[in-house]
Design an enzyme around this catalytic site. Sequence first.
Site, PDB file in Angstrom:
ATOM      1  N   GLU A 218       1.047   4.325   7.296  1.00 11.18           N
ATOM      2  CA  GLU A 218       0.055   3.882   6.326  1.00 11.18           C
ATOM      3  C   GLU A 218      -0.433   5.064   5.475  1.00 11.18           C
ATOM      4  OE1 GLU A 218       0.097   0.843   6.199  1.00 11.18           O
ATOM      5  OE2 GLU A 218      -0.781  -0.246   7.868  1.00 11.18           O
TER       6      GLU A 218
ATOM      7  N   ASN B  94       0.824  -1.215   0.000  1.00 12.75           N
ATOM      8  CA  ASN B  94       0.000   0.000   0.000  1.00 12.75           C
ATOM      9  C   ASN B  94       0.862   1.271   0.000  1.00 12.75           C
ATOM     10  OD1 ASN B  94       1.036   0.045   2.552  1.00 12.75           O
ATOM     11  ND2 ASN B  94      -0.922   0.024   3.634  1.00 12.75           N
TER      12      ASN B  94
END
Length: 253
Positions: A150, A143
């Site tokens: 994140e 990702n």
Amino acid sequence: MEKKYKNFKIVIKENYDSTSIVVADIIAGLVNAKSGGVLGLATGGTPVGAYKQLIAMQAAGKVDFSHVTCFNLDEYHPIAASNSQSYKYFMKDNLFNHININPANTHIPDGMAEDVQAECAAYEQKIAAAGGIDLQLLGIGSNGHIGFNEPASAFSRETNYIALEASTIEANARYFNSPDEVPKHALTMGIGTIFAARRIVMMITGAAKANIAEAAILGYISPQVPASILQLHPDVTFVLDADAAKNIIPRIT
Ligand code: PGA
């Protein structure tokens, strides 16, 4: 293939092993050039081959870690250091137990810290007290995460306590008995902490990372792809194998 592209360097090697050798040589080069150098280290499947190389190089007398200090990017929370899935355990198992580094000079955020904010602040202070990171090794999540930063609406500045994305929990579940056992939180250097390293080496291997490698290295700079910020760093080298670089090769040659 080695290419200067914009302000960074892209090195593309045939396979995982030759990529690992390049990364190990860069790390050993820093350690040999600077007594008391400070390394930033990473966990995950990607750097294991480079760590194996470094172990072999030290056994052959080609590198000496006795004066090295290192800081790992991240650690799950909560997790005990004795848990075989902790990053502390991983680093001992894959590197520290096999080289002549002083265990007192190896630092990883405390996965059992009760006051996570205090632990994050203390980790930043330890890095600063060591004089900052000379060379930071990075992998990349599918990702686009670096450390456990994140995709988000903003880049984090300092070491922080985060909730893991479902996709990260799923990706890391392969090491646990079930996804339920993967801790849901982590302590991670911030994007700012990582960016402050004087030199950065990002290793990317395998066809499954080809899309994210392209987005991170050649795409828009966005906190939705945290690694894309590295495009702005003054001294970054991306080291990829041919599979991970398959979308990039036609765009830079
Ligand atoms: P991997 O993890 O090396 O196991 O693919 C990389 C990361 O999540 O940063």
